[in-house]
Structure formats: C-alpha cells, structure tokens
Design a protein around this motif. Sequence first.
Motif, PDB file in Angstrom:
ATOM      1  N   UNK A 132       0.838  -1.209   0.000  1.00  0.00           N
ATOM      2  CA  UNK A 132       0.000   0.000   0.000  1.00  0.00           C
ATOM      3  C   UNK A 132       0.875   1.263   0.000  1.00  0.00           C
ATOM      4  N   UNK A 133       0.633   2.112  -0.955  1.00  0.00           N
ATOM      5  CA  UNK A 133       1.425   3.347  -1.051  1.00  0.00           C
ATOM      6  C   UNK A 133       1.331   4.169   0.234  1.00  0.00           C
ATOM      7  N   UNK A 134       0.146   4.197   0.840  1.00  0.00           N
ATOM      8  CA  UNK A 134      -0.059   5.078   1.979  1.00  0.00           C
ATOM      9  C   UNK A 134       0.749   4.617   3.190  1.00  0.00           C
ATOM     10  N   UNK A 135       0.904   3.298   3.361  1.00  0.00           N
ATOM     11  CA  UNK A 135       1.736   2.813   4.458  1.00  0.00           C
ATOM     12  C   UNK A 135       3.215   3.076   4.188  1.00  0.00           C
ATOM     13  N   UNK A 136       3.607   3.038   2.938  1.00  0.00           N
ATOM     14  CA  UNK A 136       4.996   3.369   2.614  1.00  0.00           C
ATOM     15  C   UNK A 136       5.295   4.834   2.899  1.00  0.00           C
ATOM     16  N   UNK A 137       4.288   5.671   2.739  1.00  0.00           N
ATOM     17  CA  UNK A 137       4.489   7.080   3.062  1.00  0.00           C
ATOM     18  C   UNK A 137       4.521   7.299   4.578  1.00  0.00           C
ATOM     19  N   UNK A 138       3.654   6.617   5.321  1.00  0.00           N
ATOM     20  CA  UNK A 138       3.727   6.691   6.783  1.00  0.00           C
ATOM     21  C   UNK A 138       5.102   6.244   7.242  1.00  0.00           C
ATOM     22  N   UNK A 139       5.564   5.147   6.694  1.00  0.00           N
ATOM     23  CA  UNK A 139       6.887   4.627   7.033  1.00  0.00           C
ATOM     24  C   UNK A 139       7.979   5.660   6.753  1.00  0.00           C
ATOM     25  N   UNK A 140       7.866   6.349   5.631  1.00  0.00           N
ATOM     26  CA  UNK A 140       8.890   7.317   5.249  1.00  0.00           C
ATOM     27  C   UNK A 140       9.021   8.445   6.267  1.00  0.00           C
ATOM     28  N   UNK A 141       7.885   8.937   6.756  1.00  0.00           N
ATOM     29  CA  UNK A 141       7.939   9.992   7.754  1.00  0.00           C
ATOM     30  C   UNK A 141       8.440   9.502   9.098  1.00  0.00           C
ATOM     31  N   UNK A 142       7.964   8.334   9.526  1.00  0.00           N
ATOM     32  CA  UNK A 142       8.359   7.803  10.828  1.00  0.00           C
ATOM     33  C   UNK A 142       9.833   7.428  10.844  1.00  0.00           C
ATOM     34  N   UNK A 143      10.361   6.959   9.735  1.00  0.00           N
ATOM     35  CA  UNK A 143      11.790   6.641   9.667  1.00  0.00           C
ATOM     36  C   UNK A 143      12.646   7.848  10.038  1.00  0.00           C
ATOM     37  N   UNK A 144      12.275   9.013   9.535  1.00  0.00           N
ATOM     38  CA  UNK A 144      13.052  10.222   9.826  1.00  0.00           C
ATOM     39  C   UNK A 144      12.961  10.597  11.296  1.00  0.00           C
ATOM     40  N   UNK A 145      11.762  10.534  11.865  1.00  0.00           N
ATOM     41  CA  UNK A 145      11.576  10.909  13.269  1.00  0.00           C
ATOM     42  C   UNK A 145      12.316   9.944  14.186  1.00  0.00           C
TER      43      UNK A 145
END
Length: 849
Positions: free
Chosen positions: A525-538
């Motif tokens: 799911x694209x949307x979970x990959x985007x959530x992952x992308x933000x959380x990875x940085x934090x």
Amino acid sequence: MKNSNRFILLSALFVATTTMVYAQDGFKINSSGYFSNYGANVMVFNDMYPEGHQGGLTLVMNSFRIAGNGDVRLEVSQGQWQGLPRMRGRNVDPATNTITVRESYPDSSKHLSGFNPMIYPDFAFNYTIKVRGEGENIIVTVDLDKPVPEKYAHKIGFNLDFFPGTLIGKPWIMDAYSGVFPRQANGPTTTQQSNMQWPGDYNPRGRANINALLNDTAFNPMIADNIIAEPFARGKVFTVRPDDPLSKVTIESRKGDLILYDGRMNHQNGWFVLRTEIPVGVSEGAIEWVIKPNIVKEWLYTPVVQASQVGYHPNQPKLAYVELDERDTSIKEPTLIRVTAKGEETVSGTSSKQWGKFLRYNYLVFDFSNVKQEGLYKIKYGETETHTFRIAKDVYDRGVWQPTLEIFLPVQMCHMRVNEKYRVWHGICHEDDARMAPVNLNHIDGYTQGPETMTKYKPGEIVPGLNIGGWHDAGDYDLRIESQGGESYIQAMAYEMFPVTRTYDETAIDQIKRITEIHQPDGKPDILQQVENGVLSIVAGYNALGRLYRGIICPTVRQYTHLGDAATHTNHVHDADDRWVFTENNPSRELTTAGQLAACARVLKGFNDTLATRALEIAKELYVKTGSGETNPRMAQRLVGSKVFAAAELFLTTGEKEYKDFVLANTEYVTRAISNCSYIGRFEKAAKDATFSKAIRAALPAVVESYTQLAGRSPYGLPPDRGNRSSGSWDVQTLGYHYCFFHDAYPEVFAPDYIYNAVNFILGCHPGSNTTSFASGVGARSALVAYGTNRVDWSHIPGGVTPGTVVIRPDLPELYDFPFIWQEGEYCMGGEASYFMYLVLAAQKTLQQ
C-alpha cells in the motif's frame, strides 16, 4: 473558465442607465480606507508583508494588482533578508484626502525577530510618507527626519515594485525611450555596494564559524545581492502598459530621476523596480511622485462564474457562484447547460439567490442540487461561460485525491532518487545529513539553537543516521519535525478511516536502495509506505540525538535559495555544506509528536513491525518525560491539550488504562476546548465511559455553532481568507480536515456540507477571477505554475496543493499564475495537499454511504 476581464465599450448612456452606479470623479478615500476612482485603487499600507511583495503603496487597476510594496528601501532589489522598516503609525484623514504613514529603520545593532532575520545599516532614521488624492492624480511625498549622509549616496531610495507576471512581453515608456519587459533577466550587470552590515559569517544572524566556512565564497549570499541589472532607463516620466487602457499608469518624479530596474537579476523572485534615489543632504521633500492611473469610467468587472473544476457527485449539494461588480445592477439568472453528443440543452430545476457583498464584490449563489442525471455540464451567465464539468457517481474515483499520494508525496521524499518512467524528479539527496547546529544561533526560516545542543554532540560534529526518510518541507528542502509528524499522522488517519487507501498501490519505494518509482506498483500500500517514510526520519533523529530534532536545514542562504535538483543541494560527503540539525525544548510539540507516533505505530504494525515497535516506545518515552511545569497559563493549557492528544492516541494504540484515565481526568479541558479536539470522537467510542460520553455530546452543539458562524461569513459557506501569511485555503483546509473527524464520529450532529464546501473551494469555488483548482493537475484548469522545488521552470508537481487565493488587504482577492509568490503558490507538507486528500476521501466515503 476563459475570462479576459477586458472592458466592453458600450454606449455610455446604456452602461450608465442599465448596469452601473457611477462613482465620484477623482481619487477619494473610500470606506475601506484606500483611494478609489472608478476601477483604479491606490492602497497605502493597508497590508504589511513586504517580504512577500505585499503591502506598502499598492496600485490596483480594474481589480488587478499591477504594483505594490512602494516604500523607502535600502537596496535596488530587496532580498528576503535585507533590512525592512518598522511601521510606527498610519493615519487616514478623509477630510484632507490624505493617508500618512510613519516608519523607521533601526541601526545595525538592531535586529527584528520573527519569521526571518534581518540586518540593518549603521544609519538609523525615521521618515514619513504622505499620499493624497488630487483630482485624477495621487501625490506621494517622503520626508526624512535627518539628511542622508555622504556614505549612503545612491544607496537609499523610494521603490515601487511592478508585478512581472502580467508585464512580461508588455511595453513601457520612459520619457523618449521605450522598451518591452523581458521574459528573463538579461545583462548587462553592474555591482552595487550593499548597505547591509552583515556579521562575520554568512548566516544573517548567526555567530558561529564552522570549518572556516567564511573562506568558501561559493556559498556567500552577498555575491548574488551585490550584482544587479543595469537600469532599463532613467528619466522623469514613466508609463507602464501604454497599450492597454485598463492597465496604463503614468508616474512623474518632481524631485530626482525615475530609474527602472529588473529586480530579478539578483533574486529570481524579484519584481521590476521603479526607483528614485534620495539625495545626500536632503531630508524634507526627499521624494515627490505624481501617479496618474488611466481611468476608464465605462469599465465594469466582467462577471466570473466559479464552479468545481472536477465536477459533482449526483447526491451532493451542487453550488456555483457568480462574482459581480458591486456597481452592477443588471442581475441575470445563471443557466445550467447539459453537453451531449448531439449538442447542448438547457437544464431546468435550478435556482439562484443573491448573497450580498463579500470583499469588494457582490455574489449570487447558483444551486443546481436537484440535477442528478450523470453527464457533462457547464454554466452560463450572460456572456460568461464555465469550463465543462461532470456530474457522476465516480467523480472522485480517479485523478482527484490520488495524485497527492501517487506523485506529490513521492516527489517530496528526501534521501531518495525519485523516477517517473523517463523522468527523474530528483536524484538521491542529502546523504551527508547532518551536523550538529551551532549554539546561540538564530538561523534562517525560523530555526534557532539555544546555548546548548541538548545532546551529546558538540556544534559541528557529525550526527550519524539522519540520512533516511522524511519529506522536503515545502518549496525548499528542510525537514521540520511538525511536518514529518503531521504528514505521517494524516496518512495514518486516512489509512484507518478510508478502506480504499489500503489497497491503493501505484508506487514502488525501496528504502534500502533509496529508489522510488512512480507508477510502478510493488504490491505494498502506497499510503503505508508514506507513513513509514515519515516515521523513519523521526525515529532516526530520536535514536541519534536521544530527543526529537527541531529540524534539519542547510547552513547557508545560498543553499536555502537553491533552485535545482535536490541531489545537488549538498555534495554527499561530510564537509562544509552539510545540513545542520537543530534541537529545541518544546514540550507541547514533543507531546504532539508522541501522539502522532502512537497513531502511526498502529497502522505500521504488520507492515514494518520493528519500526512500529520503536515508534511506540518513543511515544511512551516522550509522554512520560515531558513535564508539566509550565508557568505561563496560556502555554500550560496548550501543554495539557497536547498531552490529552498523546494520551488519547496512546490509549487507542495500546488500550492501557493509564492513558484512558488521563483523558477522563481532563474531561473539563476537553469539553471547553473541544473544537481543537477533533480526535476525541474515536477515543470516546473506544473508552466506553458513560459520563465522559455524556459530557462530550453535550459540548458538540457549540462546535456546530462555531462552524455555522464561520460558514456564514462568506458566500462559500466557509471562513473568509485572511491573506498574507495566513495564506489562501489553509484555514479552509485545516478546519475542514478536523470537521471530517467530527462528522465521522457524530454524523447525526455534523452534516457533511462543510466537507463538500471545502472540497469545492479548493477545486475552483473561491473568490477572484482565477477559478483554477488549487490542486495541481486536478480538474479541467489547475495550478500549473506553483511555488514548488521546480518553480524556476514555471512548472508544478501533480497532486501538490497551493494556498491559492489570498486577500490583498483589505478586500482584493488575488491568485496569479506566477511561481514566486509563496503565499499564493507554495506547496507545504503536514497539511495542504494531504488535508485536501483527506477531505476528498471523506466526501467520497460519505457519498458512497
């Protein structure tokens, strides 16, 4: 909608008797506090946002702003960080038909705090600008409280900025000389010594010198500021747009020459500049201009019809809006036209009503909600006709919210190469993140670092592990914690709320290889990959620093203004150009981020369990260690609100009693501040506490009433725009996003109308003659020139959403197709595009139900 807004020269008698009520001849101060003469307006510091070319002396010709920011300046072409004056007072005197403004420039020891740092010369002075109406003319004079010293000869002057977007390719005349405004800034150039006394390094207000950055002239911002264009012309009388009666303005200088410059030479976001230098030794009567706008008495604002650029679902309210000159008394009935393969036919069952005056226009609201037949339609009002739009059940099913998820968010990804078939949006970037920021630093774009780093790292030391995840914040490349957390949270909420997002897969994202491929599904799911992308940085920031970062931003102004591939922003090896990581002590922001991480952990479970577990651990740690010792009452309440939010999300994720009890213990706060607690419906249903539920439901009517009051302030059923930094649709989208949560939890209390209104506002139902969709690439006409990272190419990023129409105070709605007005065109993370995406998803879900 095609709307050139040109005047139609009918007979004067016909116009006078059938369509307009004439204004008084000559410039007079009107009830809104500016000079008006038919379609010509001269605003005098009604607005004050010079960094955005908004405010000062402003010329509006027949509803289009052609010039603004008229004021005393210390530079030929003012940059974002050069010193700007402080307003000391403004007086409007209708009796003498005069507006007087008092301002001052502090000396070089003074710095203005706020959004941007600013530097000043060592010559402090006060001055007065007087503007008076004198028949068909506007007289502008400037008096200083002390003469200009010799050392500032040719360096201080009165500037008026002319908007390039409507002048490119158009003519001007200066005395006997004439020219055409060019597409781009051209040589020859000249060098001007700056007035600014800059500190020893090239941070405007910084005091640190890391790794001898001073010796690296490639990043010295003053190199750009010192090089300006040779003037186009010099003379006594200047006329802009002599070819167009609706835009023609003549300016005469009675003291000193008028000098016309191209202000884009040293700043791509510069405007054309008309300037008169203040001579040495002169104080009183330093400047005297006579401004004569061309008056076309027969002109009347061409009616504008505003409708959704995408269209309407058969079951939603279907409203369009007709914007009219307030002098127009010839009110017509709009007509809905169905477009078929056989031709066009008029549709019955529609109605319209006069809403009244909003800003400077009158409005009709056209209601065609009864029309449910699917097909193609357009609206006509007199000679004005809209684009063709759809009425269809699948109107939101493709190419509306989807471009934000499948194109815009991937393009904004940091530490990534982003491809779209033949196109490379940008190469892998910022692999050299990051160094610890200097202490005692007030940096650009609101970043500050206090006397300590608050970590184990010393200033300038490499902080490892920060080169993963995150999105570039806006039209620039920094990573702000509120943007990363906010964006991740919005996507997580969309995943939970809207099942359609859970299977949407149009993008391949590989965080190991650092490659993103747009329009190449990868089974995730694209949307979970985007959530992952933000959380990875934090999470990476927290793991490295032992706390949240405030943000990660480049060290220099030259890098900050970078317009090009993100891969060339830094050089990918650890040296002087590495971005800096900032920290802060901000308990409220830490608790907000804790709540966001807790929510993200819920949706990441089963997708990236390791990241989900660590995100939840950090959320819990932040919740426990963030104290409540705030003594400022307002900040203490803000802290309580943030902790309630964190506790609510932690409870929804863990089910643990500790978090539930904290929220219940703060019932009084929640009910009092419930408009700011849109998340509470989800908690209330999960908590299953009868007393709490009763208190919440008793508080809901006040929320409905607040939205109702806001909706009644404009014809669009939405709060009016505030313009300026509170840009365009931000209030509309933010309030709409929170309304979605209330509606989802309590649909019997919160009708969906506000959601539909907010969606339609973004898609074209907004004030002003530019009826494009704020969402780039969405709808028949959309924002195809935006303030994104590719703005220098006059381009856009599909799925990005701009602030849109702003108000040039007090009453002019404005939206130009121009890439360098950030408050009208900048894409931002943590809201805007994702709020729009959420609103459309909410509308789609409601209509399907």
